[in-house]
Design an enzyme around this catalytic site. Structure first.
Site, PDB file in Angstrom:
ATOM      1  N   GLN A 264       1.513 -12.870  -3.985  1.00 53.89           N
ATOM      2  CA  GLN A 264       1.128 -11.736  -3.229  1.00 53.89           C
ATOM      3  C   GLN A 264       2.254 -11.282  -2.468  1.00 53.89           C
ATOM      4  OE1 GLN A 264      -2.316 -11.278  -0.094  1.00 53.89           O
ATOM      5  NE2 GLN A 264      -3.017 -10.347  -2.018  1.00 53.89           N
ATOM      6  N   GLU A 285      -3.648  -6.942   8.014  1.00 61.26           N
ATOM      7  CA  GLU A 285      -3.923  -6.000   7.052  1.00 61.26           C
ATOM      8  C   GLU A 285      -5.126  -4.940   8.018  1.00 61.26           C
ATOM      9  OE1 GLU A 285      -6.788  -5.661   3.215  1.00 61.26           O
ATOM     10  OE2 GLU A 285      -4.936  -6.759   2.942  1.00 61.26           O
ATOM     11  N   PRO A 336      -6.094  -2.261  -2.197  1.00 65.50           N
ATOM     12  CA  PRO A 336      -5.683  -3.744  -2.190  1.00 65.50           C
ATOM     13  C   PRO A 336      -4.220  -3.842  -2.028  1.00 65.50           C
ATOM     14  CG  PRO A 336      -6.992  -3.304  -4.225  1.00 65.50           C
ATOM     15  CD  PRO A 336      -6.802  -1.863  -3.609  1.00 65.50           C
ATOM     16  N   ARG A 337      -3.921  -5.190  -1.630  1.00 63.58           N
ATOM     17  CA  ARG A 337      -2.482  -5.341  -1.035  1.00 63.58           C
ATOM     18  C   ARG A 337      -1.384  -5.131  -2.331  1.00 63.58           C
ATOM     19  NH1 ARG A 337      -3.778 -11.080   2.300  1.00 63.58           N
ATOM     20  NH2 ARG A 337      -4.853  -9.945   3.936  1.00 63.58           N
ATOM     21  N   ASP A 338      -1.659  -5.518  -3.464  1.00 60.15           N
ATOM     22  CA  ASP A 338      -0.657  -5.253  -4.416  1.00 60.15           C
ATOM     23  C   ASP A 338      -0.317  -3.734  -4.593  1.00 60.15           C
ATOM     24  OD1 ASP A 338      -3.353  -5.269  -5.648  1.00 60.15           O
ATOM     25  OD2 ASP A 338      -2.633  -5.373  -7.574  1.00 60.15           O
TER      26      ASP A 338
END
Length: 670
Positions: A264, A285, A336-338
């Site tokens: 990640q 986040e 989402p992070r990606d």
């Protein structure tokens, strides 16, 4: 070797309950005759050690730091997920399960994920009982906030220090058992190998990092909870001591490694400032709840900001591109992070990066400060408040929510984030891949378990925010203490495991020979020299975007770096003393092997999913004026249930997951 995940039969919602009803147990009187080694004392290892000791097992816990309180779990900022539905916004066990599987691009083992969602509520109760000071609302009830990739508020938090507070809870539980004599604590000790007797894990070889002494420790089972391998990139948000050695050693003794390329890249980190940096710093986040991510729309403004002729606050709303809100209106800045990381990289690659290196975007709190300020003015019955008063009131609310994070940013960057937008850029943060485990969290070595970030099971190709703490504590408090008994029930008459055996002799000799090599090698290059070279290759060619040509080059380059390392590395000092360079040498040697496997796995995966983004698998469109080269569709990947290509060998095995209980066909956040 055929892999058996040992997932129970039956409906997914009943699997864990039915399994617990039928699992083998160990009589309380027999538990005191059984020894368990726990390697790593972060949230997963600390909670496991405390719970196993509470149950009556004799536990030996190992930490390379001077105290379990120094584990990298302490750095977690934003929060921990749980399906409590305190906000009444439609959350449920199933929705937490669904979000986690979907967020991982459908690459996780769904039975494990449902169990995780099921026990999540218990974690909060456990931690509140320990005294963890979770944030509370005005009425005194536990508060929640939102994280990326979900449509509900399910994240419990303690300001920006959630990991620290949860770790102190686990540490207090450990201390109680240390005082009772049920946990024998080995601080400043590093596991350097696992010992197998008749195919079973029966102990470890550890080095006392203060004296250099090599020690033998036996047990009926070994639990590895040593965290992730993000430092294979050299620069990451991990603590500089975080390493893959324990996980890699059990892999080399027969524990399969799954999905190593699933790593990640966190979207909100303080950008790199130069070539001499030793680590990167995470910005939680949770900041994306109130911060809006943007870059200038016009290249002229980008250049003016880089050259100091303009400030970001000089740009009007019409001159800003809030690209996440534009592309993904349903989720906005909480994708989402990606997705957020690739979007930031794409904007910077297109030339819109706002700092001197061209590798930064803005995270802006001006809108939130104004919104909170107006709300507070109404609450306080302030008529016609001035802009300055609104800003003052709003900043107090933002400070109450994120004050320590803002303070940390200002100390590092020397800019006031209340007045000027933060600059952020993606950085390596978490590893979803790891040691393969079955439903019981046991590796392919009988008696060797792997929990927390060190295993692969729960997050697929991308972890959702605030789920790492959830998995670590679920594994340690509520899963492993049940499942380990199923194995140890067969050891109640085994007796103490001796350490004066050929297996321990051989393992200790291998460890000593390697240490002697490092001390006696007459090289000229430092350990960091090779680690930085490895990190550059990993980031440039096995980072956020990967392609066949780059991955083949990376494998060849990593192999060359590894060969040079064994010829040219220089480790000062001696083996019989505290020697940080010797510690680093062993860890970097393991990273050099893991890095090549990482690249090999990424090369074999011709698909794109989660944190693994294959450029050649993406449709490219013609470049538009001032716009990205890639279509927005690039960021929503169709799940491929069968992996392309044959596994190269056992360590690259990838489970073909069958999703029978839910029908999930495409991950889309529009």
């Amino acid at each position: 070797m055929a892999l058996d995940s040992r997932v129970p039969q039956g409906p997914i919602k009943d699997k864990w309950t039915d399994y617990k009803n039928k699992i083998n147990l160990v009589n309380p009187a027999n538990k005191r005759h059984i020894d368990v080694i726990v390697v790593g004392t972060g949230l997963a290892g600390g909670s496991a050690a405390a719970t196993l000791a509470e149950l009556g097992y004799n536990v030996k816990a190992f930490a390379y730091q001077d105290s379990p309180r120094r584990a990298h779990s302490i750095a977690a900022q934003g929060g921990i997920n749980a399906a409590k539905n305190y906000q009444g916004d439609g959350d449920s066990t199933y929705r937490l399960f669904y979000d986690t599987v979907k967020g991982g691009d459908y690459r996780s083992r769904e039975a494990n994920v449902y169990r995780l969602a099921e026990v999540s509520a218990n974690i909060i109760d456990q931690c509140v009982a320990q005294g963890v000071p979770f944030a509370r609302d005005y009425g005194g009830l536990l508060d929640n906030r939102s994280f990326g990739g979900v449509l509900v508020s399910r994240t419990f938090y303690a300001k920006g220090q959630t990991g620290q507070q949860l770790l102190l809870g686990a540490y207090s539980a450990m201390n109680r058992q240390i005082a009772r004599g049920k946990i024998e604590m080995f601080n400043r000790h590093e596991m350097l190998d696992v010992v197998k007797v008749d195919g079973k894990a029966r102990g470890i070889i550890a080095r006392n990092l203060v004296t250099g002494e090599i020690e033998r420790h036996s047990a009926h089972a070994v639990v590895v909870a040593s965290g992730g391998y993000g430092n294979v990139y050299f620069l990451s948000t991990n603590a500089m001591g975080s390493n893959a050695t324990a996980a890699w050693k059990i892999h080399k003794k027969g524990a399969y490694f799954a999905n190593p390329c699933y790593t990640q890249i966190h979207p909100t980190c303080i950008p790199r400032s130069g070539d001499y940096q030793s680590k990167l710093t995470l910005m939680s986040e949770s900041l994306r709840n109130d911060g809006r991510i943007w870059v200038p729309k016009n290249m002229e403004d980008v250049l003016a900001i880089r050259e100091g002729r303009k400030k970001p606050t000089d740009l009007s709303e019409d001159e800003r591109d809030y690209y996440l809100e534009r592309r993904y209106p349903a989720f906005g800045n909480l994708v989402p992070r990606d997705v957020a990381s690739r979007a930031a990289k794409e904007r910077c690659d297109a030339g819109y990066g706002v700092n001197a290196t061209g590798e930064a975007v803005y995270l802006d709190f001006a809108s939130a400060i104004e919104r909170y300020g107006k709300e507070q003015a109404k609450i306080q019955n302030i008529q016609n408040p001035s802009k300055e008063k609104i800003t003052e009131l709003g900043e107090k609310i933002v400070e109450a929510k994120y004050g320590n994070l803002f303070q940390m940013y200002e100390k590092i960057v020397d800019e006031n984030p209340y007045k000027m937008p933060m600059m952020i850029y993606p950085a390596t943060h978490y590893t979803m891949g790891g040691v393969w485990v079955d439903y019981n969290l046991m590796t392919t070595i009988p008696g060797c378990y792997c929990i927390g970030e060190a295993n692969f099971s729960d997050h697929g190709a991308n972890r959702l925010g605030a789920s790492a703490l959830m998995q670590g504590l679920a594994d340690g408090y509520f899963v492993l203490p049940y499942t380990i008994g199923d194995y140890l029930a067969n050891d109640i008459r085994t007796g103490k495991i001796p350490t004066d055996t050929p297996e321990f002799d051989e393992a200790e000799k291998e460890v000593k020979d390697r240490i002697d090599f490092f001390i006696n090698n007459n090289g000229t290059k430092s350990v960091d020299y090779f680690h930085k070279r490895l990190g550059k290759v990993m980031w440039d060619k096995v980072g956020m975007a990967r392609n066949e040509k780059g991955l083949k080059e990376a494998m060849a380059e990593i192999k060359a770096i590894r060969e040079a390392f064994w010829k040219e590395v220089k480790v000062p000092g001696s083996a019989n003393e505290m020697n940080p360079e010797l510690e680093k040498a062993g860890r970097v040697a393991d990273f050099l092997e893991l890095g090549e496997l990482f690249a090999k796995d990424a090369l074999m995966r011709e698909e794109s999913c989660g944190g693994h983004f294959r450029e050649e698998s993406v449709e490219l469109e013609g470049e538009q004026k001032g716009e990205a080269k890639r279509n927005d569709k690039d960021f929503a990947f169709v799940a491929a249930w069968e992996y392309k290509g044959e596994p190269a060998d056992a360590v690259l095995h990838k489970e073909a997951l069958e999703f029978k209980d839910i029908e999930l066909k495409q991950r889309s956040y529009k």
